[in-house]
Motif scaffolding. Structure first.
Motif, PDB file in Angstrom:
ATOM      1  N   GLN A  92      27.179  77.021 117.148  1.00  0.00           N
ATOM      2  CA  GLN A  92      27.241  76.083 115.869  1.00  0.00           C
ATOM      3  C   GLN A  92      27.754  74.756 116.126  1.00  0.00           C
ATOM      4  O   GLN A  92      27.290  73.572 115.865  1.00  0.00           O
ATOM      5  CB  GLN A  92      27.774  76.804 114.695  1.00  0.00           C
ATOM      6  N   ASP A  93      28.883  74.720 116.684  1.00  0.00           N
ATOM      7  CA  ASP A  93      29.623  73.618 117.284  1.00  0.00           C
ATOM      8  C   ASP A  93      28.831  72.431 117.888  1.00  0.00           C
ATOM      9  O   ASP A  93      28.714  71.449 117.836  1.00  0.00           O
ATOM     10  CB  ASP A  93      31.012  73.893 117.863  1.00  0.00           C
ATOM     11  N   GLU A  94      28.254  73.010 119.045  1.00  0.00           N
ATOM     12  CA  GLU A  94      27.331  72.325 119.893  1.00  0.00           C
ATOM     13  C   GLU A  94      26.279  71.707 119.219  1.00  0.00           C
ATOM     14  O   GLU A  94      25.873  70.519 119.242  1.00  0.00           O
ATOM     15  CB  GLU A  94      26.850  73.182 121.010  1.00  0.00           C
ATOM     16  N   ILE A  95      25.621  72.621 118.224  1.00  0.00           N
ATOM     17  CA  ILE A  95      24.431  71.975 117.295  1.00  0.00           C
ATOM     18  C   ILE A  95      24.952  70.993 116.348  1.00  0.00           C
ATOM     19  O   ILE A  95      24.187  69.874 116.324  1.00  0.00           O
ATOM     20  CB  ILE A  95      23.945  73.245 116.544  1.00  0.00           C
TER      21      ILE A  95
ATOM     22  N   SER B  96      17.248  66.952 108.420  1.00  0.00           N
ATOM     23  CA  SER B  96      18.442  67.468 107.933  1.00  0.00           C
ATOM     24  C   SER B  96      19.102  68.369 109.066  1.00  0.00           C
ATOM     25  O   SER B  96      18.240  68.853 109.857  1.00  0.00           O
ATOM     26  CB  SER B  96      18.375  68.198 106.762  1.00  0.00           C
ATOM     27  N   LEU B  97      20.448  68.579 108.903  1.00  0.00           N
ATOM     28  CA  LEU B  97      21.034  69.407 109.702  1.00  0.00           C
ATOM     29  C   LEU B  97      20.650  70.738 109.732  1.00  0.00           C
ATOM     30  O   LEU B  97      20.452  71.433 110.882  1.00  0.00           O
ATOM     31  CB  LEU B  97      22.599  69.411 109.689  1.00  0.00           C
ATOM     32  N   GLN B  98      20.173  71.269 108.720  1.00  0.00           N
ATOM     33  CA  GLN B  98      19.539  72.598 108.626  1.00  0.00           C
ATOM     34  C   GLN B  98      18.258  72.861 109.323  1.00  0.00           C
ATOM     35  O   GLN B  98      18.047  73.655 109.942  1.00  0.00           O
ATOM     36  CB  GLN B  98      19.366  73.086 107.148  1.00  0.00           C
ATOM     37  N   GLU B  99      17.411  71.875 109.201  1.00  0.00           N
ATOM     38  CA  GLU B  99      16.178  71.835 109.832  1.00  0.00           C
ATOM     39  C   GLU B  99      16.179  71.666 111.519  1.00  0.00           C
ATOM     40  O   GLU B  99      15.729  72.455 112.180  1.00  0.00           O
ATOM     41  CB  GLU B  99      15.343  70.579 109.280  1.00  0.00           C
ATOM     42  N   PHE B 100      17.261  71.098 111.738  1.00  0.00           N
ATOM     43  CA  PHE B 100      17.530  70.708 113.072  1.00  0.00           C
ATOM     44  C   PHE B 100      18.137  72.137 113.627  1.00  0.00           C
ATOM     45  O   PHE B 100      17.760  72.447 114.833  1.00  0.00           O
ATOM     46  CB  PHE B 100      18.595  69.549 113.245  1.00  0.00           C
ATOM     47  N   ALA B 101      19.190  72.770 113.220  1.00  0.00           N
ATOM     48  CA  ALA B 101      19.668  73.938 113.781  1.00  0.00           C
ATOM     49  C   ALA B 101      18.465  74.955 113.322  1.00  0.00           C
ATOM     50  O   ALA B 101      18.398  75.831 114.403  1.00  0.00           O
ATOM     51  CB  ALA B 101      20.687  74.421 112.603  1.00  0.00           C
ATOM     52  N   ASP B 102      17.690  75.209 112.540  1.00  0.00           N
ATOM     53  CA  ASP B 102      16.650  76.013 112.516  1.00  0.00           C
ATOM     54  C   ASP B 102      15.688  75.705 113.588  1.00  0.00           C
ATOM     55  O   ASP B 102      15.148  76.552 114.340  1.00  0.00           O
ATOM     56  CB  ASP B 102      15.832  75.874 111.040  1.00  0.00           C
TER      57      ASP B 102
END
Length: 119
Positions: free
Chosen positions: A100-103, A78-84
């Motif tokens: 955040q935009d780059e992530i 998920s996006l959240q797991e990826f960002a974390d």
């Protein structure tokens, strides 16, 4: 004539949305975000890969055994797991100071190349 060319160039720059697309920017981030690219450890499509094998010593049994360092797949999280994973790096994962935009752009790129790979 030269002035008209320069004026048209500046108008194009002013009214252009972007010099590169989000896909192209995501590709650049994937291959070299801040020194080393995601593809070097996580594979060309984010599928995960073996980084290294090495021998570790067991002090109790006084023997060496083989260990593997494996980068996890990042193409189906998920996006959240990826960002974390990017912002809270652990172990051998380097810290990347991405916005955040780059992530989000990087995540969308990985999802898009994963879809292309399934076809």
């Amino acid at each position: 004539m030269r002035i008209l060319g320069i004026l048209s160039f500046f108008c194009a720059v002013l009214f252009a949305e972007s010099f590169i697309s989000d896909y192209e920017y995501g590709q650049m981030l994937f291959k070299n975000p801040r020194g080393i690219g995601c593809n070097k450890c996580h594979g060309e499509n984010g599928e995960g890969s073996l980084i290294a094998t090495y021998k570790d010593f067991n002090k109790t049994s006084q023997t060496y055994y083989e260990r593997k360092l494996i980068a996890p797949a990042i193409d189906k999280i998920s996006l959240q797991e990826f960002a974390d994973g990017i912002t809270n790096s652990k172990s051998v994962m380097p810290s990347y100071f991405l916005t955040q935009d780059e992530i989000i752009i990087l995540y969308k790129y990985i999802k898009k190349i994963g879809i292309k790979d399934e076809k």
